[in-house]
Design a protein around this motif. Sequence first.
Motif, PDB file in Angstrom:
ATOM      1  N   GLY A 278       0.816  -1.201   0.000  1.00  0.00           N
ATOM      2  CA  GLY A 278       0.000   0.000   0.000  1.00  0.00           C
ATOM      3  C   GLY A 278       0.851   1.254   0.000  1.00  0.00           C
ATOM      4  O   GLY A 278       0.554   2.234  -0.704  1.00  0.00           O
ATOM      5  N   LEU A 279       1.944   1.241   0.759  1.00  0.00           N
ATOM      6  CA  LEU A 279       2.826   2.409   0.814  1.00  0.00           C
ATOM      7  C   LEU A 279       3.596   2.600  -0.487  1.00  0.00           C
ATOM      8  O   LEU A 279       3.909   3.733  -0.870  1.00  0.00           O
ATOM      9  CB  LEU A 279       3.782   2.273   1.992  1.00  0.00           C
ATOM     10  CG  LEU A 279       3.127   2.448   3.368  1.00  0.00           C
ATOM     11  CD1 LEU A 279       4.082   2.046   4.483  1.00  0.00           C
ATOM     12  CD2 LEU A 279       2.642   3.885   3.560  1.00  0.00           C
ATOM     13  N   VAL A 280       3.881   1.513  -1.179  1.00  0.00           N
ATOM     14  CA  VAL A 280       4.505   1.651  -2.497  1.00  0.00           C
ATOM     15  C   VAL A 280       3.559   2.378  -3.443  1.00  0.00           C
ATOM     16  O   VAL A 280       3.960   3.308  -4.166  1.00  0.00           O
ATOM     17  CB  VAL A 280       4.888   0.271  -3.076  1.00  0.00           C
ATOM     18  CG1 VAL A 280       5.321   0.400  -4.538  1.00  0.00           C
ATOM     19  CG2 VAL A 280       6.006  -0.357  -2.261  1.00  0.00           C
ATOM     20  N   ALA A 281       2.294   1.963  -3.453  1.00  0.00           N
ATOM     21  CA  ALA A 281       1.313   2.609  -4.327  1.00  0.00           C
ATOM     22  C   ALA A 281       1.188   4.097  -4.003  1.00  0.00           C
ATOM     23  O   ALA A 281       1.152   4.946  -4.903  1.00  0.00           O
ATOM     24  CB  ALA A 281      -0.036   1.915  -4.190  1.00  0.00           C
ATOM     25  N   ILE A 282       1.127   4.430  -2.721  1.00  0.00           N
ATOM     26  CA  ILE A 282       1.012   5.827  -2.299  1.00  0.00           C
ATOM     27  C   ILE A 282       2.252   6.621  -2.717  1.00  0.00           C
ATOM     28  O   ILE A 282       2.154   7.756  -3.200  1.00  0.00           O
ATOM     29  CB  ILE A 282       0.798   5.886  -0.778  1.00  0.00           C
ATOM     30  CG1 ILE A 282      -0.596   5.339  -0.420  1.00  0.00           C
ATOM     31  CG2 ILE A 282       0.968   7.309  -0.250  1.00  0.00           C
ATOM     32  CD1 ILE A 282      -0.781   5.016   1.043  1.00  0.00           C
TER      33      ILE A 282
ATOM     34  N   ASP B  14      -5.647   4.657 -10.607  1.00  0.00           N
ATOM     35  CA  ASP B  14      -5.898   3.486 -11.456  1.00  0.00           C
ATOM     36  C   ASP B  14      -4.591   2.806 -11.860  1.00  0.00           C
ATOM     37  O   ASP B  14      -4.513   1.578 -11.948  1.00  0.00           O
ATOM     38  CB  ASP B  14      -6.677   3.890 -12.712  1.00  0.00           C
ATOM     39  CG  ASP B  14      -8.118   4.267 -12.415  1.00  0.00           C
ATOM     40  OD1 ASP B  14      -8.624   3.867 -11.343  1.00  0.00           O
ATOM     41  OD2 ASP B  14      -8.739   4.961 -13.250  1.00  0.00           O
ATOM     42  N   ALA B  15      -3.556   3.599 -12.092  1.00  0.00           N
ATOM     43  CA  ALA B  15      -2.285   3.044 -12.567  1.00  0.00           C
ATOM     44  C   ALA B  15      -1.600   2.172 -11.526  1.00  0.00           C
ATOM     45  O   ALA B  15      -0.856   1.245 -11.876  1.00  0.00           O
ATOM     46  CB  ALA B  15      -1.349   4.168 -12.992  1.00  0.00           C
ATOM     47  N   VAL B  16      -1.828   2.446 -10.238  1.00  0.00           N
ATOM     48  CA  VAL B  16      -1.152   1.676  -9.179  1.00  0.00           C
ATOM     49  C   VAL B  16      -2.062   0.623  -8.558  1.00  0.00           C
ATOM     50  O   VAL B  16      -1.662  -0.069  -7.611  1.00  0.00           O
ATOM     51  CB  VAL B  16      -0.610   2.607  -8.069  1.00  0.00           C
ATOM     52  CG1 VAL B  16       0.384   3.600  -8.639  1.00  0.00           C
ATOM     53  CG2 VAL B  16      -1.753   3.343  -7.350  1.00  0.00           C
ATOM     54  N   ALA B  17      -3.276   0.456  -9.076  1.00  0.00           N
ATOM     55  CA  ALA B  17      -4.257  -0.430  -8.447  1.00  0.00           C
ATOM     56  C   ALA B  17      -3.792  -1.879  -8.376  1.00  0.00           C
ATOM     57  O   ALA B  17      -4.187  -2.620  -7.472  1.00  0.00           O
ATOM     58  CB  ALA B  17      -5.591  -0.338  -9.189  1.00  0.00           C
ATOM     59  N   GLU B  18      -2.951  -2.291  -9.313  1.00  0.00           N
ATOM     60  CA  GLU B  18      -2.504  -3.684  -9.329  1.00  0.00           C
ATOM     61  C   GLU B  18      -1.493  -3.988  -8.228  1.00  0.00           C
ATOM     62  O   GLU B  18      -1.146  -5.151  -7.998  1.00  0.00           O
ATOM     63  CB  GLU B  18      -1.880  -4.015 -10.685  1.00  0.00           C
ATOM     64  CG  GLU B  18      -0.614  -3.249 -10.986  1.00  0.00           C
ATOM     65  CD  GLU B  18       0.018  -3.604 -12.310  1.00  0.00           C
ATOM     66  OE1 GLU B  18       1.172  -3.186 -12.550  1.00  0.00           O
ATOM     67  OE2 GLU B  18      -0.638  -4.296 -13.111  1.00  0.00           O
ATOM     68  N   LEU B  19      -1.020  -2.968  -7.519  1.00  0.00           N
ATOM     69  CA  LEU B  19       0.053  -3.163  -6.543  1.00  0.00           C
ATOM     70  C   LEU B  19      -0.428  -3.612  -5.176  1.00  0.00           C
ATOM     71  O   LEU B  19       0.367  -4.142  -4.391  1.00  0.00           O
ATOM     72  CB  LEU B  19       0.856  -1.860  -6.375  1.00  0.00           C
ATOM     73  CG  LEU B  19       1.521  -1.268  -7.620  1.00  0.00           C
ATOM     74  CD1 LEU B  19       2.279  -0.009  -7.250  1.00  0.00           C
ATOM     75  CD2 LEU B  19       2.436  -2.286  -8.277  1.00  0.00           C
ATOM     76  N   TYR B  20      -1.696  -3.430  -4.838  1.00  0.00           N
ATOM     77  CA  TYR B  20      -2.135  -3.593  -3.451  1.00  0.00           C
ATOM     78  C   TYR B  20      -3.601  -4.057  -3.406  1.00  0.00           C
ATOM     79  O   TYR B  20      -4.315  -3.956  -4.402  1.00  0.00           O
ATOM     80  CB  TYR B  20      -1.996  -2.267  -2.702  1.00  0.00           C
ATOM     81  CG  TYR B  20      -2.920  -1.179  -3.222  1.00  0.00           C
ATOM     82  CD1 TYR B  20      -4.123  -0.901  -2.579  1.00  0.00           C
ATOM     83  CD2 TYR B  20      -2.610  -0.447  -4.372  1.00  0.00           C
ATOM     84  CE1 TYR B  20      -4.993   0.075  -3.062  1.00  0.00           C
ATOM     85  CE2 TYR B  20      -3.464   0.529  -4.854  1.00  0.00           C
ATOM     86  CZ  TYR B  20      -4.651   0.786  -4.202  1.00  0.00           C
ATOM     87  OH  TYR B  20      -5.502   1.740  -4.680  1.00  0.00           O
ATOM     88  N   PRO B  21      -4.086  -4.549  -2.253  1.00  0.00           N
ATOM     89  CA  PRO B  21      -5.501  -4.913  -2.099  1.00  0.00           C
ATOM     90  C   PRO B  21      -6.355  -3.635  -2.043  1.00  0.00           C
ATOM     91  O   PRO B  21      -6.292  -2.878  -1.084  1.00  0.00           O
ATOM     92  CB  PRO B  21      -5.541  -5.662  -0.766  1.00  0.00           C
ATOM     93  CG  PRO B  21      -4.136  -6.097  -0.509  1.00  0.00           C
ATOM     94  CD  PRO B  21      -3.286  -5.006  -1.096  1.00  0.00           C
ATOM     95  N   THR B  22      -7.145  -3.419  -3.074  1.00  0.00           N
ATOM     96  CA  THR B  22      -7.840  -2.143  -3.241  1.00  0.00           C
ATOM     97  C   THR B  22      -9.188  -2.103  -2.517  1.00  0.00           C
ATOM     98  O   THR B  22      -9.743  -3.134  -2.129  1.00  0.00           O
ATOM     99  CB  THR B  22      -8.096  -1.877  -4.733  1.00  0.00           C
ATOM    100  OG1 THR B  22      -9.029  -2.873  -5.223  1.00  0.00           O
ATOM    101  CG2 THR B  22      -6.814  -1.935  -5.534  1.00  0.00           C
TER     102      THR B  22
END
Length: 427
Positions: free
Chosen positions: A338-342, A353-361
């Motif tokens: 989650g912190l990577v996406a942020i 939308d671009a980072v949605a695949e990185l974490y449980p949304t």
Amino acid sequence: MQPTIQIALVGAGMFGGDVHLRAYADLQRFGIAGQLARVGLDKHARDLAPVKFDLVAVATRSEKSAHKSAAAFKEWTGHEPKAYFGDAPWDDILRDFPDLDVLAVATPDHLHTQPILAALAKGVHVLTEKPMCLSIQESDEIIAAAKEKNCVVAVDMHKRYDPDHLRIRDDIQNRIGEPLYGTAYLEEPLEVSTSTFKWVESSDPFSYVGPHWTDLIWSYYKSKPVSLTAVGQKKRLIRDGINAYDAVQVRVDFENGMSICFNNNWITPADFEGPVNQGHEIVGADGKVESDQQYRGFRWWNQGGGSRTSNNHFTRDVTRPDGSKGYIGYGVDSLTVGLVAISRIKFAGESRDAVAELYPTAEEARITCALVDAAAKVRDLNFKYLNEGKGATVTARFGDDGITIVDPNRFADGVDAVFEKIYDRPL
């Protein structure tokens, strides 16, 4: 000026005060780059290596626990976050830290929505414990607010990152063929419902720990529910004057044809050898997979201590040469992603939308919120009818028209009374 992610933690109980606080202590001291290979995101390590993570505040309901948590963090890191306390301490945090990046929410289950929405209103990203909320309508509010502000709402679904579960997702599920049925169970110790938590009457064992499994099954198959039934029992906790369910069983049928039974309780006696009892199995058309997350082959016993087991994969201390201890495991991995996406949004200008695949949304968590919401309504009706000798006849149906509670006992009031729509949008 060093790029910085400012974090505030709301809730420092059993999970917030242990996993979250320890994880943020390591981030405070050493950053995030060293954790990224564990979650397959090491391609971001060079970009994120300079990022500083700063826990600026910790908040709990009581003044004593807030200061205790802040002092513990200072002991680990040399840095003391500001302590907040009260019924809605997130409001004070959001006022005092206008540049806050992340609000980590580890409050009791039924108190997630208010701080999440307050953070999103200020354009602050969120890391929240599961379940994201207890209502499908509230999940829609959260998702809409997150979209409006281009904010991440990352839900701590750490069972996805258990190496055994990753092996099932990426390999074994393909070997056993199309899923037919399965069972998932997580049984918590009695102390959780009688002393650790003061809010058990506002929740139940399925709402509390069932989301781990419902999300895990989603991560395996990406199949939506079509129906469920639920029952619960009240026999043990009422002895202590606690009007809460001892155990809840929920059977969910999915679009892909599989049927999964989720069994949860929080009344396991203290003499049980593990912190919790947990595992799951799935039968496929061409095989079966079994996964026991409680006993993984590590056991010891000693005089006066009985026989004990532990899950060293969840979190474990790693002693450093200076004597301090790092804190790693799949219990931390879900926070890391989650912190990577942020960080990607803040420092690389990427969209939500671009980072949605990185974490449980939040969108994925909405499936679990729908199951928790519907199961609570079905459970209560079936509990009532079972005590009246009518059987557990109530179910919930999920379809393009939303969620409908089907209660045959209302037939005397007319056919329309049998079908109660509680939600009018498809999952």
